[in-house]
Design a protein around this motif. Structure first.
Motif: not given
Length: 156
Positions: A41-52, A88-98
């Protein structure tokens, strides 16, 4: 049980049931491809959510982020289009980043990871357990521990 306590208990139970139901819908509705072969879902090609970074937010801040994720997940389940995937991805990424509140136990973190991993998998991504401070191996009571955490700290 007092009337006031019963009124708080019902919304919490409904929130937990709603999240579990939405998670089941997302998991059942996801395509038959696995995360390794799914398009990113990432234009950069990453298939892993950012680490917290695993900061420690207050429970209220975490719960607000979790409710935002639940709303985005409901929207995605209703219409899994590109916009819903992005929300959905933005909300999940924000929560993980929190990060994770200090009050969340290791078993609860395991259950939290299960919820987030299901969300990320539904959009062709994955999430490492360490991103939410969960142990390497899932525990038998992780999901129940996270549900209990939500009931105690995130009343509806």
């Amino acid at each position: 049980m007092s009337g006031a306590h019963r009124q708080v208990g019902r919304p919490v139970a409904l929130l937990v049931l709603l999240m579990m139901g939405v998670l089941a819908v997302v998991l059942l509705a996801r395509p038959g491809e696995d995360a390794a072969t799914a398009p990113s879902a990432d234009p950069a090609g990453s298939s892993t959510a950012p680490p917290s970074v695993l900061s420690t937010p207050a429970e209220e801040e975490f719960c607000a982020g979790f409710r935002k994720l639940a709303a985005a997940q409901s929207e995605y389940a209703a219409a899994p289009d590109a916009r819903a995937v992005e929300l959905l991805r933005d909300a999940a990424d924000e929560l993980v980043g929190l990060g994770v509140p200090e009050t969340m136990t290791l078993p609860a973190r395991g259950g939290y990871h299960t919820v987030l991993e299901g969300i990320y998998a539904s959009i062709g991504m994955s999430l490492d357990r360490s991103a939410v401070g969960a142990l390497d191996e899932p525990g038998a009571n992780d999901d129940a521990a996270f549900s209990s955490y939500l009931s105690q700290y995130c009343p509806a």
